[in-house]
Scaffold this active site. Structure first.
Site, PDB file in Angstrom:
ATOM      1  CE  LYS A 159     -76.778 -27.526  37.238  1.00 19.51           C
ATOM      2  NZ  LYS A 159     -77.056 -27.421  35.816  1.00 19.51           N
ATOM      3  CB  SER A 195     -68.989 -24.092  36.087  1.00 21.12           C
ATOM      4  OG  SER A 195     -70.332 -24.016  36.520  1.00 21.12           O
ATOM      5  CE1 TYR A 241     -71.054 -35.904  47.977  1.00 26.83           C
ATOM      6  CE2 TYR A 241     -70.475 -34.110  46.498  1.00 26.83           C
ATOM      7  CZ  TYR A 241     -71.158 -34.586  47.592  1.00 26.83           C
ATOM      8  OH  TYR A 241     -71.957 -33.729  48.315  1.00 26.83           O
ATOM      9  CG  ASP A 251    -101.447 -16.169  41.575  1.00 25.41           C
ATOM     10  OD1 ASP A 251    -102.401 -16.912  41.272  1.00 25.41           O
ATOM     11  OD2 ASP A 251    -101.479 -15.372  42.535  1.00 25.41           O
TER      12      ASP A 251
END
Length: 342
Positions: free
Chosen positions: A52, A76, A113, A176
Site C-alpha cells: 500500500k 482497516s 507514523y 506466463d
C-alpha cells in the site's frame, strides 16, 4: 481507462525516491507442490510492511502537487499505515478513519507514523461517511485505499518491477501468469494494467477469500455487487469491496478469480512462514493457496512461470499465532481432497 501504462510509469518515477524495489524469492517446496516455477514478489518488505505504501505515496504526492496539505483515508490497517507514512514523508498532515475492530498492531502503527486516528463503526458505509465528513471540514484530499486512480497507478508499479525481475530470473523468458490477492482491487487493477500492456498474453489471476467473494460475484454477473452478509475472514486486508474504478479493470483485464477457503489461506500462510521464513499476513497467503491448488493446475496445466504477490506482513501476531498453530500443513493430498469437497 482510468489508469493506463503511462500513469503507472509516471507513478514509478514519482515514488521511486521513497519506496523499495522489493526482492523476488523462490521456494523449491512450493514449486514441487504447484508443479510450476513460482516467483514470489515480497511486498511484505515494502515500507510500512505492505504494498500500500506505493499507491498511497503516489496519491499523497499528487494531492500535494495540487496544493493540498492534508490527506484522509479510511482503512482497516495497511492503507492507513501507508498514508500516515506517506504524509510524513511528504511533509503533509494525515487523518485516518479506522473501524473499531481493526487489529491493535495496525492502529498503533498508524499513530506511530504521526497521523490522527478517528474511530468508526466497522462497516464500509460508516467508514466512507466519516471520511467524507472530515474531507469537507478540513478541505483535505480523500485518498481512497483502492479506488483512487492515483493509488491504482501506484500499485501498478509492482507489476512493472515484477515483469523485469521475472525476465532477469528466467534468463529472458517472461511470466506466463501472475496471481494477485483481491480485496478492493487497487493492487490487481494496477498490476493488470501494467502487465497486460507489457505482456498481453500473461494471465492475471485474482485470489479472493470465499468468505468475501464480492469481486467473484461481480465479475460473474457483469455488474458491481457488494457484500451480501457481514464478512469474516482471516485475510483482514481483503474485506473491502471493488469500487467504480477497480471493477471495470477487473472485468476487462483480470482473466479469472479463484475463491479460497479459510483453511487453505491458513495452510498456505503457515507454509510460507515455515518453508520460506517470510512473515506474511494471511492476506498474502491467499495467492500461494491458489498456486498450490489442484483447481488452478487443472484449469491451467501448461503454465510454467508464475508470479505470486506476497502483498504484506502486518499481522496481529496474537491472533495469527493461533491461526498458524491450528493450520494443517500445505500438501498436495490435503489440497486435492479439500477442493474435491468444495
Amino acid at each position: 481507462a482510468v489508469v493506463d501504462l503511462v500513469a503507472v510509469q509516471a507513478a514509478a518515477d514519482r515514488i521511486r525516491p521513497f519506496v523499495h524495489r522489493t526482492p523476488v524469492m523462490t521456494s523449491e517446496f512450493l514449486d514441487g507442490l504447484s508443479g510450476m516455477s513460482l516467483l514470489f514478489k515480497c511486498e511484505l518488505f515494502q515500507k510500512t510492511g505492505s504494498f500500500k505504501a506505493r499507491g498511497l505515496m503516489n496519491g499523497a504526492l499528487q494531492a500535494k502537487a495540487r496544493g493540498i496539505s492534508c490527506v484522509v483515508t479510511h482503512s482497516s490497517g495497511n492503507a492507513g499505515q501507508a498514508l500516515a507514512w506517506a504524509a510524513r514523508s511528504a511533509k503533509m498532515e494525515a487523518i485516518i478513519v479506522v473501524p473499531t475492530d481493526a487489529p491493535a498492531v495496525k492502529k498503533a502503527a498508524i499513530e506511530g507514523y504521526g497521523a490522527t486516528l478517528v474511530m468508526c463503526e466497522p462497516s464500509n458505509a460508516a467508514r466512507e461517511a466519516m471520511a467524507d465528513k472530515i474531507v469537507a471540514e478540513k478541505g483535505a484530499a480523500l485518498v481512497h485505499p483502492s479506488n483512487d486512480p492515483d493509488v491504482i497507478a501506484g500499485q501498478g508499479t509492482i507489476g512493472l518491477e515484477l515483469v523485469v525481475q521475472a525476465r532477469e530470473h528466467w534468463a529472458g523468458s517472461d511470466l506466463d501468469a501472475v496471481i494477485v490477492p483481491l480485496g478492493g482491487g487497487g493492487m490487481i487493477g494496477g498490476i493488470a494494467v501494467a502487465v497486460k500492456a507489457l505482456l498481453p498474453s500473461c494471465l492475471v489471476i485474482g485470489a479472493e477469500p470465499a468468505n468475501a467473494d464480492d469481486a467473484f460475484r461481480s465479475k460473474a454477473e457483469g455488474k458491481l455487487l457488494h457484500h451480501d452478509k457481514p464478512v469474516k475472514t482471516i485475510a483482514d486486508g481483503l474485506k473491502t469491496t471493488l469500487g467504480t474504478n477497480t471493477f471495470p479493470i477487473v472485468q476487462n483485464l483480470v482473466d479469472e478469480i479463484f475463491l479460497v477457503e479459510e483453511d487453505d489461506i491458513a495452510s498456505a500462510t503457515r507454509s510460507v512462514w515455515e518453508r520460506m521464513k517470510l512473515s506474511i499476513e494471511p492476506s498474502a497467503g491467499i495467492g500461494v493457496a491458489v498456486a498450490a491448488s489442484a483447481a488452478f493446475r487443472a484449469k491451467y496445466p501448461n503454465l510454467k512461470r508464475v508470479g505470486v504477490i506476497l502483498c504484506g506482513g502486518n499481522s496481529d501476531l496474537a491472533a495469527l499465532g493461533g491461526i498458524l498453530a491450528n493450520a494443517k500443513p500445505l500438501s498436495a493430498e490435503a489440497m486435492a481432497k479439500r477442493q474435491r469437497i468444495a
